[in-house]
Write a protein that holds these residues in place. Structure first.
Motif, PDB file in Angstrom:
ATOM      1  N   MET A  87       0.806  -1.186   0.000  1.00 16.40           N
ATOM      2  CA  MET A  87       0.000   0.000   0.000  1.00 16.40           C
ATOM      3  C   MET A  87       0.846   1.245   0.000  1.00 16.40           C
ATOM      4  O   MET A  87       0.415   2.292  -0.411  1.00 16.40           O
ATOM      5  N   SER A  88       1.985   1.149   0.546  1.00 24.13           N
ATOM      6  CA  SER A  88       2.818   2.322   0.535  1.00 24.13           C
ATOM      7  C   SER A  88       3.226   2.651  -0.867  1.00 24.13           C
ATOM      8  O   SER A  88       3.280   1.839  -1.745  1.00 24.13           O
ATOM      9  N   ALA A  89       3.564   3.868  -1.076  1.00 21.16           N
ATOM     10  CA  ALA A  89       3.842   4.346  -2.416  1.00 21.16           C
ATOM     11  C   ALA A  89       5.140   5.089  -2.438  1.00 21.16           C
ATOM     12  O   ALA A  89       5.611   5.658  -1.477  1.00 21.16           O
ATOM     13  N   ASP A  90       5.762   5.107  -3.587  1.00 17.44           N
ATOM     14  CA  ASP A  90       6.962   5.862  -3.809  1.00 17.44           C
ATOM     15  C   ASP A  90       6.603   7.107  -4.589  1.00 17.44           C
ATOM     16  O   ASP A  90       5.501   7.294  -5.054  1.00 17.44           O
ATOM     17  N   ARG A  91       7.573   7.961  -4.774  1.00 19.77           N
ATOM     18  CA  ARG A  91       7.334   9.183  -5.512  1.00 19.77           C
ATOM     19  C   ARG A  91       7.088   8.832  -6.966  1.00 19.77           C
ATOM     20  O   ARG A  91       7.948   8.326  -7.651  1.00 19.77           O
ATOM     21  N   GLY A  92       5.912   9.181  -7.431  1.00 21.62           N
ATOM     22  CA  GLY A  92       5.482   8.721  -8.742  1.00 21.62           C
ATOM     23  C   GLY A  92       6.345   9.220  -9.873  1.00 21.62           C
ATOM     24  O   GLY A  92       6.673   8.488 -10.794  1.00 21.62           O
ATOM     25  N   ASP A  93       6.727  10.515  -9.882  1.00 20.11           N
ATOM     26  CA  ASP A  93       7.462  11.050 -11.012  1.00 20.11           C
ATOM     27  C   ASP A  93       8.882  10.521 -11.062  1.00 20.11           C
ATOM     28  O   ASP A  93       9.512  10.487 -12.099  1.00 20.11           O
ATOM     29  N   ALA A  94       9.422  10.145  -9.905  1.00 19.52           N
ATOM     30  CA  ALA A  94      10.807   9.706  -9.861  1.00 19.52           C
ATOM     31  C   ALA A  94      10.949   8.209 -10.039  1.00 19.52           C
ATOM     32  O   ALA A  94      12.043   7.714 -10.225  1.00 19.52           O
ATOM     33  N   ARG A  95       9.853   7.484  -9.989  1.00 16.92           N
ATOM     34  CA  ARG A  95       9.909   6.042 -10.093  1.00 16.92           C
ATOM     35  C   ARG A  95       9.098   5.603 -11.298  1.00 16.92           C
ATOM     36  O   ARG A  95       7.873   5.615 -11.275  1.00 16.92           O
ATOM     37  N   PRO A  96       9.757   5.254 -12.411  1.00 12.12           N
ATOM     38  CA  PRO A  96       9.033   4.972 -13.632  1.00 12.12           C
ATOM     39  C   PRO A  96       8.110   3.769 -13.540  1.00 12.12           C
ATOM     40  O   PRO A  96       7.222   3.622 -14.362  1.00 12.12           O
ATOM     41  N   HIS A  97       8.303   2.872 -12.548  1.00 11.51           N
ATOM     42  CA  HIS A  97       7.446   1.698 -12.485  1.00 11.51           C
ATOM     43  C   HIS A  97       6.100   2.001 -11.857  1.00 11.51           C
ATOM     44  O   HIS A  97       5.221   1.156 -11.842  1.00 11.51           O
ATOM     45  N   ARG A  98       5.905   3.199 -11.316  1.00 13.70           N
ATOM     46  CA  ARG A  98       4.624   3.563 -10.746  1.00 13.70           C
ATOM     47  C   ARG A  98       3.601   3.744 -11.857  1.00 13.70           C
ATOM     48  O   ARG A  98       3.907   4.238 -12.936  1.00 13.70           O
ATOM     49  N   ASP A  99       2.377   3.342 -11.603  1.00 10.93           N
ATOM     50  CA  ASP A  99       1.273   3.549 -12.523  1.00 10.93           C
ATOM     51  C   ASP A  99       0.395   4.640 -11.930  1.00 10.93           C
ATOM     52  O   ASP A  99      -0.294   4.414 -10.931  1.00 10.93           O
ATOM     53  N   PRO A 100       0.399   5.864 -12.503  1.00 13.38           N
ATOM     54  CA  PRO A 100      -0.364   6.961 -11.898  1.00 13.38           C
ATOM     55  C   PRO A 100      -1.846   6.643 -11.758  1.00 13.38           C
ATOM     56  O   PRO A 100      -2.477   7.041 -10.777  1.00 13.38           O
ATOM     57  N   ALA A 101      -2.430   5.940 -12.739  1.00 14.81           N
ATOM     58  CA  ALA A 101      -3.856   5.631 -12.666  1.00 14.81           C
ATOM     59  C   ALA A 101      -4.161   4.714 -11.486  1.00 14.81           C
ATOM     60  O   ALA A 101      -5.148   4.915 -10.765  1.00 14.81           O
ATOM     61  N   VAL A 102      -3.344   3.691 -11.275  1.00 13.71           N
ATOM     62  CA  VAL A 102      -3.551   2.793 -10.133  1.00 13.71           C
ATOM     63  C   VAL A 102      -3.334   3.552  -8.824  1.00 13.71           C
ATOM     64  O   VAL A 102      -4.059   3.342  -7.844  1.00 13.71           O
ATOM     65  N   ASP A 103      -2.339   4.440  -8.789  1.00 18.81           N
ATOM     66  CA  ASP A 103      -2.151   5.266  -7.603  1.00 18.81           C
ATOM     67  C   ASP A 103      -3.388   6.114  -7.328  1.00 18.81           C
ATOM     68  O   ASP A 103      -3.796   6.294  -6.175  1.00 18.81           O
ATOM     69  N   GLY A 104      -3.988   6.641  -8.395  1.00 16.89           N
ATOM     70  CA  GLY A 104      -5.207   7.417  -8.221  1.00 16.89           C
ATOM     71  C   GLY A 104      -6.357   6.585  -7.680  1.00 16.89           C
ATOM     72  O   GLY A 104      -7.113   7.048  -6.810  1.00 16.89           O
ATOM     73  N   LEU A 105      -6.490   5.357  -8.155  1.00 19.55           N
ATOM     74  CA  LEU A 105      -7.537   4.467  -7.644  1.00 19.55           C
ATOM     75  C   LEU A 105      -7.289   4.123  -6.181  1.00 19.55           C
ATOM     76  O   LEU A 105      -8.231   4.063  -5.374  1.00 19.55           O
ATOM     77  N   ARG A 106      -6.034   3.895  -5.823  1.00 17.70           N
ATOM     78  CA  ARG A 106      -5.728   3.591  -4.422  1.00 17.70           C
ATOM     79  C   ARG A 106      -6.049   4.792  -3.529  1.00 17.70           C
ATOM     80  O   ARG A 106      -6.616   4.638  -2.435  1.00 17.70           O
TER      81      ARG A 106
END
Length: 423
Positions: A1-20
């Motif tokens: 559930m924890s998240a990393d900095r989205g812009d600095a971590r290319p493996h992050r999915d912004p849409a999934v982060d938004g849903l979470r």
């Protein structure tokens, strides 16, 4: 559930982060709106629900009971995590991120409740506070179990497909629902639906992380199946509310029923349909920072939102005033409007509580690294062709911030002094 900095971590999915982020915010907002705390004449707080007096609001719980999205994004994160960090270490890290905040909550709650008892807080208030403080911990059992089973569940999805795995878990929930209706009241049944019901969105998250459910038609099918299931189940007599209502004979959450599964499938389908819009929205700095903040502290927000509500209500009750929306009975629209007015204050308290301060050294390094007046030293400030051949690359770990003194070309004396300095 924890998240990393989205812009600095290319493996992050912004849409999934938004849903979470929406899932966490929905749970918090839903609990703050359906948890009434009534202050009686003896100064004791008792729990009540506005859904008892206003049953017409029950369909609104479908938008605020977002645990299906919660487990969907958890499955997605687990699959992506195990892909990046192969070996037993990834499991230890994920379990630590879930268990340590829960342990901190239990320890802090025990200390606060002991202090409240010594201070003379009524036993009824202490009982309500303890119940609401501990109640969010129920999710740890199914979530930890599903995280432990991520490998086998992922292999099952790859071998038999998403549909078969989800239907199998749904069938378990349906069988328990049927047994509950047919068996005599009070018959004890194993709590298998707590795992099977939330396994459905978790499996969908695992599948999505593997590149499945990416077409628009897949999302439409999920929405259609979930909506049809909701309509059929309500017709069959399932409670309309997606959360428990005090005094009701049956709850869709305790234990999770087929209506909860249908709602989760619908929410996942709608979330997948909203991916393009979410991606566009999260390109903007302010929404992205907000989503990053919620993801970074998601577990802490979930665990602490109810203790914040109880704490504010208890502290306000010590003043002797009965405040509308906080201490009054949730018996009409007036209470609901008053409670909405308390939400900003509760959000500020919660944000202050869960905010994690950076270590002083880490903050100092961050400021130095980003300062416009400090740059990584290339070895020398001035460029001399005679010294280029003698230069050697400086390892990154030995580089130190070096102050650069700017010399204006329009100041020949200064430039001359700089050029004549010993090298």
């Amino acid at each position: 559930m924890s998240a990393d900095r989205g812009d600095a971590r290319p493996h992050r999915d912004p849409a999934v982060d938004g849903l979470r982020a929406y899932a966490v915010a929905g749970v918090v907002l839903g609990h703050w709106l359906v948890t009434g705390l009534v202050l009686d004449a003896g100064g004791t707080l008792t729990q009540a629900s506005p859904l008892t007096a206003m049953p017409a609001l029950a369909p609104a719980s479908w938008a605020l009971q977002t645990l299906g999205l919660f487990f969907f994004t958890a499955g997605y994160a687990s699959a992506r995590s195990v892909s990046r960090h192969r070996g037993p270490g990834w499991l230890t890290r994920r379990l630590r991120r879930l268990v340590l905040p829960a342990v901190a909550l239990l320890g802090t709650s025990a200390a606060v409740l002991l202090a409240a008892t010594v201070a003379g807080v009524p036993d009824g208030t202490v009982s309500v506070a303890l119940t609401l403080a501990v109640s969010p911990l129920w999710f740890l059992a199914p979530l930890l179990t599903l995280v432990l089973l991520t490998g086998p569940l992922r292999a099952a999805v790859r071998r038999w497909g998403t549909l078969r795995c989800a239907v199998a878990a749904t069938a378990v929930v349906g069988a328990v629902d049927l047994a509950t209706r047919l068996l005599p009241a009070g018959t004890g049944l194993p709590p298998v639906t707590v795992l099977a019901a939330w396994a459905v969105p978790y499996l969908l998250g695992l599948a999505h992380a593997d590149g499945r459910l990416t077409a628009r038609r897949d999302a439409v099918r999920l929405v259609t199946a979930g909506a049809a299931g909701l309509a059929i189940l309500v017709t069959l007599g399932y409670p309309v509310s997606a959360v428990g209502v005090p005094g009701a004979g049956r709850s869709n959450l305790d234990p999770p029923s087929l209506l909860v599964v249908a709602l989760a499938v619908s929410q996942v389908g709608l979330g997948l349909l909203a991916r393009p819009a979410l991606a566009r929205l999260l390109r903007r700095p302010l929404p992205r920072r907000l989503v990053d903040g919620i993801n970074r502290h998601a577990v802490r927000i979930y665990l602490w939102h109810q203790p914040v509500l109880v704490g504010v209500a208890v502290l306000a009750a010590r003043t002797g005033a009965t405040l509308p929306g906080l201490h009054t009975s949730p018996d009409g629209p007036t209470w609901l409007l008053a409670r909405l007015g308390w939400l900003p204050l509760l959000a500020v308290f919660l944000a202050t509580l869960v905010h994690r301060r950076r270590p002083p050294g880490d903050e100092q390094r961050r400021i130095v690294d980003r300062s416009a007046e400090c740059v990584r030293s290339p070895g020398r400030v001035y460029d001399d062709p005679r010294l280029r051949a003698a230069r050697r690359p400086v390892p990154l770990r030995t580089r130190r911030p070096q102050e650069v003194i700017a010399v204006r070309d329009s100041d020949p004396p200064s430039r001359g002094r700089a050029d004549r300095q010993p090298r």
